[in-house]
Write a protein that holds these residues in place. Structure first.
Motif, mmCIF file in Angstrom:
data_model
loop_
_atom_site.group_PDB
_atom_site.id
_atom_site.type_symbol
_atom_site.label_atom_id
_atom_site.label_comp_id
_atom_site.label_asym_id
_atom_site.label_seq_id
_atom_site.Cartn_x
_atom_site.Cartn_y
_atom_site.Cartn_z
ATOM 1 N N GLU A 637 0.828 -1.209 0.000
ATOM 2 C CA GLU A 637 0.000 0.000 0.000
ATOM 3 C C GLU A 637 0.862 1.259 0.000
ATOM 4 O OE1 GLU A 637 -3.230 2.670 0.124
ATOM 5 O OE2 GLU A 637 -2.926 0.634 -0.639
ATOM 6 N N HIS A 639 3.875 1.533 -1.207
ATOM 7 C CA HIS A 639 4.463 1.633 -2.542
ATOM 8 C C HIS A 639 3.437 2.175 -3.533
ATOM 9 C CE1 HIS A 639 5.738 -0.105 -6.509
ATOM 10 N NE2 HIS A 639 6.844 0.508 -6.128
ATOM 11 N N ARG A 640 2.208 1.682 -3.443
ATOM 12 C CA ARG A 640 1.152 2.150 -4.349
ATOM 13 C C ARG A 640 0.912 3.649 -4.169
ATOM 14 N NH1 ARG A 640 -3.651 3.888 -4.550
ATOM 15 N NH2 ARG A 640 -3.905 3.839 -2.280
ATOM 16 N N VAL A 641 0.827 4.108 -2.899
ATOM 17 C CA VAL A 641 0.583 5.526 -2.627
ATOM 18 C C VAL A 641 1.710 6.390 -3.189
ATOM 19 C CG1 VAL A 641 0.429 7.260 -0.792
ATOM 20 C CG2 VAL A 641 -0.882 5.141 -0.608
ATOM 21 N N GLU A 643 3.793 5.708 -5.645
ATOM 22 C CA GLU A 643 3.770 5.701 -7.108
ATOM 23 C C GLU A 643 2.644 6.568 -7.641
ATOM 24 O OE1 GLU A 643 5.992 4.295 -9.345
ATOM 25 O OE2 GLU A 643 7.112 4.207 -7.459
ATOM 26 N N SER A 644 1.539 6.609 -6.911
ATOM 27 C CA SER A 644 0.380 7.371 -7.397
ATOM 28 C C SER A 644 0.599 8.884 -7.322
ATOM 29 C CB SER A 644 -0.870 6.990 -6.594
ATOM 30 O OG SER A 644 -0.774 7.460 -5.250
ATOM 31 N N ILE A 645 1.474 9.318 -6.413
ATOM 32 C CA ILE A 645 1.679 10.774 -6.262
ATOM 33 C C ILE A 645 3.000 11.239 -6.856
ATOM 34 C CG2 ILE A 645 0.271 10.828 -4.165
ATOM 35 C CD1 ILE A 645 2.871 11.105 -2.558
ATOM 36 N N ARG A 646 3.855 10.302 -7.313
ATOM 37 C CA ARG A 646 5.202 10.670 -7.712
ATOM 38 C C ARG A 646 5.225 11.744 -8.808
ATOM 39 N NH1 ARG A 646 9.893 8.161 -7.216
ATOM 40 N NH2 ARG A 646 8.897 6.219 -6.604
ATOM 41 N N GLN A 648 2.906 13.908 -9.888
ATOM 42 C CA GLN A 648 2.375 15.195 -9.435
ATOM 43 C C GLN A 648 3.341 15.873 -8.473
ATOM 44 O OE1 GLN A 648 -1.677 13.366 -8.341
ATOM 45 N NE2 GLN A 648 -2.144 15.544 -8.647
ATOM 46 N N LEU A 664 0.313 16.675 -0.998
ATOM 47 C CA LEU A 664 0.359 15.325 -1.564
ATOM 48 C C LEU A 664 1.043 14.358 -0.606
ATOM 49 C CD1 LEU A 664 1.314 16.256 -5.240
ATOM 50 C CD2 LEU A 664 -0.835 15.194 -4.506
ATOM 51 N N SER A 668 0.056 10.616 2.337
ATOM 52 C CA SER A 668 0.704 9.316 2.568
ATOM 53 C C SER A 668 0.856 9.002 4.044
ATOM 54 C CB SER A 668 2.090 9.314 1.907
ATOM 55 O OG SER A 668 2.970 10.183 2.602
#
Length: 714
Positions: A637, A639-641, A643-646, A648, A664, A668
């Motif tokens: 989770e 890692h997913r978070v 990657e999702s904001i990287r 932006q 942002l 996390s």
């Protein structure tokens, strides 16, 4: 009938409550006028501190200062120190008495130190049952009168006097020779000797209008006695207000307005004990001189107040302040007019003489003026400033050619007769001479502006060219003086590097100039005419960068609108080494807002934990995260978070939208907390351990693009 014990308690109460006013006056030869307010304030603070240290109570301290005296009136000072309850443990009983029960040397020494016979000592047991000698008693407070000579002398010795002088055959030293000492507690004289003078109860009035000794009955009558019988206004602020009122009233009677700078008003106040304002005239032809020349002649050389009309045009009048109420004021007026006339005539001559050659012709003369032995002449310095000004001009929207021209001419007025006579006019006279030579107005104005700001609260350059030359001048002096190892130390700063750094900061931040400071420092260092600069350049640039940023730290923390900034927040941003001061400011202000949020404290603590884990881990984190090795739901989770904001996040940081970037990252917070609650970072499996360390390294790197949150408390 009262018992003796009650009578004793009442006597002690009366003794501790008794209070009187204390008056101290030190009479001297004329004190340095520019130092007088500082000496007055320091004397009051020094004596107040020493009275408090000895637990002597008082209600207030009033200070007095004139050219010939420093004085203090301490209101309602206790006549005695309060008694103190003393409790002391002595040596063990086993070593305090011999086999026959007689006191040993240890017991007698302890009794002597307590100032009591050994028979009055008692014993007590500690928690372990061991017996010790014990003393409990009251230490009587000393009489204030017995303490005052030492206290007053210590306060006078502590005054900030750079150079003390001796006089006569005495070893005593003070800022000026001492001629009388007054020391009264209530109406009683306190016996004392200081600076070879015995304390008395007489003061002295005005040197000429009331030279006889003045008997002072008490502190309460001191100021009134000096004013009514001594022709002395002893209260500095009262004398200052009285002087200002006279000057302004006299100016109005001449259909003008007095120019009254605070520094001049303070200095003149410190020169007189009985101010009397008198107006004088000068020839109207001198009004053709530049305004600043006239004002400088009157103010700085003569301590006169200039007059102007409502529209700002100077009048051919001045106001001088006499220290005597003369029956013949016309004599004083004519005397001052005779003195000022040759001064103005000299300025008129300098003005005409200097304009016989253009300012640019003085460039050659700058080669004969040494800036600093190792750094070359003023001509060498202007060449360096010109190179830097051209570089800066491109970044601040200034005309590069005009910036170079202004830089080359900016020091030329140093060789003029006017500036040699009036050093405070450097830059100003350069502007006048440049305009007279037909130089562009923007170039002439930049010559004046490149010295700005001259001090705290001073104006900044108003033009981009002025910004470019002013910054170049300040960066060059920082680079050169640091390069020769003469950086400021303590209060010593002969080249004004702290002022230069603060001026640089103000121009950049207040004018919102986005400059690469390390690159400019590198360029300035490379221009210095010193050997081995290439090998020292990197360390010098770092040293100067940190020096400038320390001035910025002080500005932030002392500012009224610091809005919760702390030194830890400053250090967190400093750790990222922003190249632009505007970038630094943006990061810090975003961080202040972020730390105030609940997620801020949580993520600051997490960053500190991550920093400790990465520092202590003997293993090297994996070079990249292997998604297939993310076994736990919490690490997947996180890692997913990330990657999702990287994307932006990186875009926001690149655009310096740091508040958006921190928003942002705040999202996390939950995933970070879950990771630390549920995942064992130091897993026995080296592959899993390395992968988790890589994940933490990535998280820290994302935060590190803004600030090092591990430096925040948490």
């Amino acid at each position: 009938m009262s018992t003796p014990a009650r009578d004793g308690r009442r006597s002690d109460a009366r003794r501790s409550d008794a209070r009187r006013d204390l008056l101290v006056e030190l009479g001297t030869e004329e004190l340095p006028p520019k130092d007088l307010p500082t000496l007055e304030q320091a004397f009051a603070e020094a004596l107040s501190t020493r009275l408090r240290d000895l637990n002597l109570k008082f209600s207030a301290v009033q200070s007095f200062a004139t050219p010939r005296r420093l004085a203090l009136l301490v209101r309602r000072l206790s006549l005695h120190q309060p008694d103190q309850q003393i409790t002391r443990r002595g040596p063990p009983r086993t070593v305090s008495f011999d086999a026959a029960g007689a006191p040993t040397r240890a017991a007698l020494a302890f009794a002597s130190s307590c100032a009591v016979p050994w028979e009055s000592l008692s014993t007590e047991r500690d928690a372990n049952g061991n017996e010790y000698l014990h003393y409990s008693g009251v230490r009587r407070g000393a009489a204030t009168a017995s303490l005052l000579p030492g206290l007053v002398q210590a306060a006078l010795n502590a005054l900030p006097i750079p150079r003390r002088m001796r006089w006569g055959e005495l070893d005593a030293q003070f800022v000026r020779p001492v001629h009388w000492l007054l020391l009264l507690l209530g109406s009683e004289l306190v016996p004392a000797e200081m600076f070879g003078i015995m304390a008395g109860r007489t003061s002295r009035g005005h040197r000429f209008m009331a030279p006889a000794a003045l008997h002072i009955r008490s502190g309460a009558s001191y100021a009134a006695t000096l004013q009514q019988r001594g022709k002395v206004l002893a209260v500095f602020d009262q004398r200052r207000q009285h002087l200002r009122a006279q000057v302004e009233s006299l100016a109005q009677s001449l259909q003008g307005r007095a120019i009254v700078p605070d520094a001049l008003l303070d200095e003149v106040t410190a020169l007189v004990e009985w101010p009397v304002a008198i107006a004088g005239q000068f020839d109207t032809r001198f009004l053709a001189l530049p305004r600043e020349v006239l004002i400088s002649t009157l103010q700085d050389h003569q301590r006169y107040f200039a007059l102007e009309r409502a529209g700002g045009e100077l009048l051919p009048w001045f106001i001088t302040v006499s220290n005597i109420d003369s029956p013949e004021p016309e004599v004083i007026r004519s005397g001052n007019e005779r003195v000022v006339r040759p001064r103005l005539a000299d300025a008129e001559f300098f003005w005409a003489q200097d304009r016989r050659q253009p300012l640019s012709a003085r460039l050659a003369g700058l080669r004969q003026m040494t800036f600093e032995a190792q750094l070359g002449s003023q001509a060498d310095r202007t060449q360096r400033i010109a190179v830097l000004a051209e570089t800066i001009a491109a970044a601040v929207g200034a005309d590069p050619g005009a910036s170079v021209r202004a830089a080359l001419l900016c020091k030329c007025d140093l060789s003029t007769a006017m500036v040699r006579e009036f050093p405070e006019l450097q830059g100003l006279m350069g502007r006048y001479y440049a305009l007279a030579d037909g130089e562009p107005a923007a170039v002439a104005e930049a010559i004046r502006e490149h010295y700005l700001p001259r001090g705290a609260g001073d104006a900044l350059p108003a033009s981009p060219i002025g910004d470019a030359v002013a910054l170049a001048d300040k960066i060059d002096v920082l680079a050169g003086i640091f390069a020769i190892g003469q950086k400021p130390s303590g209060t010593r700063d002969p080249y004004g590097l702290r002022r230069a750094a603060i001026g640089l900061l103000r121009i950049v931040l207040e004018h919102r100039l986005d400059l690469d400071l390390p690159a400019l420092l590198d360029r300035a260092i490379a221009l210095q005419p010193l050997p081995d600069m290439s090998s020292r350049a990197a360390s010098l640039a770092t040293e100067i960068y940190e020096f400038v940023l320390e001035r910025l730290r002080a500005q932030y923390l002392e500012s009224r609108d610091s809005n919760g900034m702390s030194t830890e927040m400053f250090d967190a941003v400093l750790a990222t080494r922003p190249r632009s001061l505007l970038d630094f400011d943006a990061r810090l202000r975003a961080l202040v807002q972020f730390v105030a949020r609940p997620e801020g404290a949580s993520l600051a603590a997490a960053n500190k934990r991550i920093a400790n884990i990465l520092r202590k881990s003997a293993e090297v984190a994996a070079p990249a995260i292997a998604p297939e090795l993310l076994r736990e739901a919490a690490e997947r989770e996180l890692h997913r978070v990330l990657e999702s904001i990287r994307a932006q996040l990186e875009a926001a940081i690149a655009a310096r939208r740091y508040a958006e970037a921190l928003d942002l990252l705040a999202g996390s917070s939950g995933a970070v907390d879950q990771f630390f609650d549920r995942v064992l970072v130091n897993d026995p499996d080296p592959a899993l351990r390395g992968n988790r360390l890589a994940l933490l390294s990535q998280l820290r790197a994302l935060f590190g693009g803004i600030a090092d949150l591990s430096r925040l408390p948490g």
